[in-house]
Design a protein around this motif. Structure first.
Motif, mmCIF file in Angstrom:
data_model
loop_
_atom_site.group_PDB
_atom_site.id
_atom_site.type_symbol
_atom_site.label_atom_id
_atom_site.label_comp_id
_atom_site.label_asym_id
_atom_site.label_seq_id
_atom_site.Cartn_x
_atom_site.Cartn_y
_atom_site.Cartn_z
ATOM 1 N N VAL A 89 0.778 -1.280 -0.040
ATOM 2 C CA VAL A 89 -0.035 -0.184 -0.130
ATOM 3 C C VAL A 89 0.867 1.352 0.150
ATOM 4 C CG1 VAL A 89 -1.719 1.290 1.354
ATOM 5 C CG2 VAL A 89 -2.007 -1.209 1.275
ATOM 6 N N ILE A 90 2.044 1.039 0.890
ATOM 7 C CA ILE A 90 2.891 2.632 0.766
ATOM 8 C C ILE A 90 3.413 2.572 -0.361
ATOM 9 C CG2 ILE A 90 4.689 3.527 2.230
ATOM 10 C CD1 ILE A 90 3.729 1.917 4.723
ATOM 11 N N GLU A 91 4.012 1.471 -0.886
ATOM 12 C CA GLU A 91 4.672 1.570 -2.200
ATOM 13 C C GLU A 91 3.621 2.204 -3.382
ATOM 14 O OE1 GLU A 91 7.670 1.459 -4.885
ATOM 15 O OE2 GLU A 91 7.710 1.234 -2.562
ATOM 16 N N GLN A 92 2.641 1.798 -3.347
ATOM 17 C CA GLN A 92 1.685 2.365 -4.275
ATOM 18 C C GLN A 92 1.383 4.064 -4.096
ATOM 19 O OE1 GLN A 92 -0.015 0.766 -6.852
ATOM 20 N NE2 GLN A 92 -0.386 2.861 -7.284
ATOM 21 N N TRP A 93 1.275 4.296 -2.691
ATOM 22 C CA TRP A 93 1.209 5.729 -2.411
ATOM 23 C C TRP A 93 2.382 6.586 -2.893
ATOM 24 C CZ3 TRP A 93 -0.441 5.533 3.492
ATOM 25 C CH2 TRP A 93 -1.682 4.920 3.464
ATOM 26 N N LYS A 94 3.555 5.883 -2.644
ATOM 27 C CA LYS A 94 5.025 6.495 -3.378
ATOM 28 C C LYS A 94 4.796 6.429 -4.844
ATOM 29 C CE LYS A 94 7.843 4.800 0.350
ATOM 30 N NZ LYS A 94 8.966 4.140 0.663
ATOM 31 N N GLN A 95 4.158 5.743 -5.510
ATOM 32 C CA GLN A 95 4.267 5.694 -7.066
ATOM 33 C C GLN A 95 3.167 6.926 -7.544
ATOM 34 O OE1 GLN A 95 3.806 1.852 -8.726
ATOM 35 N NE2 GLN A 95 5.161 0.825 -7.600
ATOM 36 N N ASP A 96 2.209 6.733 -6.850
ATOM 37 C CA ASP A 96 0.951 7.791 -7.158
ATOM 38 C C ASP A 96 1.512 9.092 -6.933
ATOM 39 O OD1 ASP A 96 -0.682 5.652 -7.427
ATOM 40 O OD2 ASP A 96 -1.493 5.897 -5.732
ATOM 41 N N GLY A 97 2.237 9.404 -5.811
ATOM 42 C CA GLY A 97 3.064 10.698 -5.640
ATOM 43 C C GLY A 97 2.101 11.904 -5.190
ATOM 44 N N VAL A 98 0.681 11.575 -4.981
ATOM 45 C CA VAL A 98 -0.067 12.812 -4.174
ATOM 46 C C VAL A 98 0.336 13.179 -2.897
ATOM 47 C CG1 VAL A 98 -2.454 13.218 -3.567
ATOM 48 C CG2 VAL A 98 -2.032 11.652 -5.651
ATOM 49 N N VAL A 99 0.732 12.233 -1.925
ATOM 50 C CA VAL A 99 1.278 12.702 -0.803
ATOM 51 C C VAL A 99 2.656 12.424 -0.661
ATOM 52 C CG1 VAL A 99 1.077 12.004 1.714
ATOM 53 C CG2 VAL A 99 -1.087 12.240 0.207
ATOM 54 N N GLU A 100 3.359 13.299 -0.153
ATOM 55 C CA GLU A 100 4.842 13.139 -0.154
ATOM 56 C C GLU A 100 5.027 12.318 1.297
ATOM 57 O OE1 GLU A 100 7.046 16.977 -0.467
ATOM 58 O OE2 GLU A 100 5.133 17.875 -1.244
ATOM 59 N N LEU A 101 5.704 11.271 1.208
ATOM 60 C CA LEU A 101 6.294 10.552 2.343
ATOM 61 C C LEU A 101 7.436 10.512 2.970
ATOM 62 C CD1 LEU A 101 4.044 6.929 1.123
ATOM 63 C CD2 LEU A 101 3.517 8.846 2.721
ATOM 64 N N ILE A 102 7.473 11.010 3.857
ATOM 65 C CA ILE A 102 8.827 11.563 4.513
ATOM 66 C C ILE A 102 9.681 10.380 5.344
ATOM 67 C CG2 ILE A 102 10.061 13.191 5.594
ATOM 68 C CD1 ILE A 102 8.784 14.330 3.044
ATOM 69 N N GLY A 103 8.959 9.799 5.951
ATOM 70 C CA GLY A 103 9.461 8.612 6.868
ATOM 71 C C GLY A 103 9.722 9.371 8.372
ATOM 72 N N ASN A 104 10.453 8.419 9.180
ATOM 73 C CA ASN A 104 10.757 9.168 10.270
ATOM 74 C C ASN A 104 11.838 10.073 10.432
ATOM 75 O OD1 ASN A 104 10.409 8.758 13.226
ATOM 76 N ND2 ASN A 104 12.265 7.977 13.704
ATOM 77 N N VAL A 105 11.638 11.059 11.268
ATOM 78 C CA VAL A 105 12.611 12.277 11.398
ATOM 79 C C VAL A 105 12.954 12.300 13.066
ATOM 80 C CG1 VAL A 105 11.863 13.421 9.525
ATOM 81 C CG2 VAL A 105 10.646 13.919 11.481
ATOM 82 N N ALA A 106 14.056 12.798 13.192
ATOM 83 C CA ALA A 106 14.547 13.077 14.641
ATOM 84 C C ALA A 106 13.857 14.381 15.121
ATOM 85 C CB ALA A 106 16.008 13.415 14.413
ATOM 86 N N ASP A 107 13.562 15.219 14.372
ATOM 87 C CA ASP A 107 12.698 16.497 14.863
ATOM 88 C C ASP A 107 11.795 17.108 13.994
ATOM 89 O OD1 ASP A 107 12.236 18.915 15.955
ATOM 90 O OD2 ASP A 107 14.368 19.816 16.049
ATOM 91 N N VAL A 108 10.428 17.165 14.460
ATOM 92 C CA VAL A 108 9.330 17.447 13.830
ATOM 93 C C VAL A 108 9.312 18.785 13.520
ATOM 94 C CG1 VAL A 108 8.086 15.401 14.214
ATOM 95 C CG2 VAL A 108 7.781 17.287 15.540
ATOM 96 N N ARG A 109 9.919 19.631 14.161
ATOM 97 C CA ARG A 109 9.718 21.187 14.288
ATOM 98 C C ARG A 109 9.800 21.763 12.664
ATOM 99 N NH1 ARG A 109 13.229 23.173 18.998
ATOM 100 N NH2 ARG A 109 14.612 21.529 18.185
#
Length: 371
Positions: free
Chosen positions: A244-264
């Motif tokens: 499902v996540i791979e399909q979202w990446k291919q569609d490209g509507v939502v930018e999937l960033i992954g985990n980050v150390a600082d959300v600010r």
């Protein structure tokens, strides 16, 4: 030793209890924490306290494993001899409280930070687990002197289920609070609105509804951006399938960033924060977005609904309803002036209600350290 925290994982100890721990250390109290071995993070050592790993299954109910967890905590508590044990999340509340009573810890406190997927999912299996968990919770709460609740829905459910039978034990707090100086007011970005989701990629967080709503809006508003920040852990219950996540990446509507150390930095880039979760204790991500001054879209669901005055600092939508979510998000695209007005209202609400110093003061009073 004064206080031993029993944590569900190291990340939550850092993010959700860090300010409270620093407050306690500033008062000269000695503090330590027990953290599950599998969820240990080196960053936890930056809290400046002793951290003791112990074995605990992340999910599920396994009598032998949970018994080992309980008695490993008993041994640790007998070794450290804390005056107070403070457990939060499901298993630490249950087994940490029981262990504290066996170890004869003078005072035991529990914090309910949400009811979790067992209470948001309806199936024969979860119904059976919920029945067992209710009985275990009842035992853990019976062993606690006081119980902190982050929202009125959890408090009501625990009372109606007979988990909390002595209402004198109940202490209501406004979530874990947020450091309004660390998450200082930030100017809104210029240009087309940017909608941001922050959370683990789990179905119960509503990320699928966010992607569906974004997909519906992107056709009519191609300049708008939709961003999702958060890790994908396939071992967790209700984790989205990798396909499902791979399909979202291919569609490209939502930018999937992954985990980050600082959300600010990501919060600063967004115009509107969106969390269509099915149920929370009080979502810290929403409080952080409110603190930097952002309009909020979240679910009319336990824990979430307390963060929004509908039409003032954001909008509430029914959980599991992507169409309603898209309709509300569209309001900001059609009426951009709402973004600034609601952003200001969010910041005011945080200062009045969710400032971590005010939340910690209530907790410290209940623990007997605020006179």
């Amino acid at each position: 030793m004064d206080i031993l925290f029993v944590a569900g994982n190291a990340r939550s100890l850092i993010a959700n209890r860090g300010d409270l721990i620093r407050d306690m250390l500033g008062r000269g109290l000695t503090v330590a924490a027990a953290v599950p071995t599998r969820d240990y993070l080196p960053e936890v050592e930056k809290l400046g306290i002793d951290v003791y790993p112990f074995e605990m299954g992340r999910t599920g109910i396994n009598p032998l494993s949970d018994l080992r967890t309980t008695f490993s905590l008993v041994r640790l508590m007998r070794q450290l001899r804390p005056k107070v044990v403070f457990g939060y999340t499901v298993k630490p509340v249950i087994y940490g409280s029981v262990a504290a009573r066996i170890a004869r810890v003078p005072r035991v406190y529990s914090m309910v930070t949400g009811l979790g997927h067992v209470f948001t999912t309806h199936s024969a299996r979860t119904h059976a687990i919920r029945s067992i968990l209710t009985r275990l919770y009842r035992l853990g709460i019976h062993c606690s002197d006081r119980v902190f609740f982050q929202n009125p829905d959890d408090e009501r459910d625990f009372s109606e289920l007979g988990i909390v039978r002595d209402r004198g034990k109940i202490v209501r707090i406004n979530g874990s609070g947020v450091d309004i100086e660390r998450f200082a007011r930030q100017p809104l970005p210029e240009g087309a609105p940017i909608f941001l989701f922050i959370g683990r990629l789990l179905t119960e967080k509503g990320v699928a509804e966010f992607v569906e709503a974004a997909t519906a809006l992107q056709v009519r508003y191609p300049a708008a951006r939709f961003v999702a920040v958060g890790p994908h852990d396939p071992s967790l219950p209700h984790a989205l399938r990798a396909a499902v996540i791979e399909q979202w990446k291919q569609d490209g509507v939502v930018e999937l960033i992954g985990n980050v150390a600082d959300v600010r930095p990501w919060l600063a880039k967004c115009s509107v924060f969106v969390l269509p979760s099915y149920r929370e204790g009080t979502p810290r991500s929403v409080l952080e977005a409110m603190s930097i001054g952002r309009a909020i879209v979240t679910s009319d669901a336990p824990g979430c609904r307390e963060t929004v005055v509908d039409g003032v600092n954001g909008f509430l939508v029914p959980p599991r309803d992507a169409a309603s979510l898209a309709e509300v998000m569209q309001r900001f695209l059609d009426r951009p002036a709402l973004i600034n007005d609601m952003a200001e209202a969010s910041r005011r609400m945080v200062e009045q209600k969710y400032d971590v110093r005010k939340v910690n003061r209530v907790i410290m009073e209940a623990l007997g350290y605020e006179r």
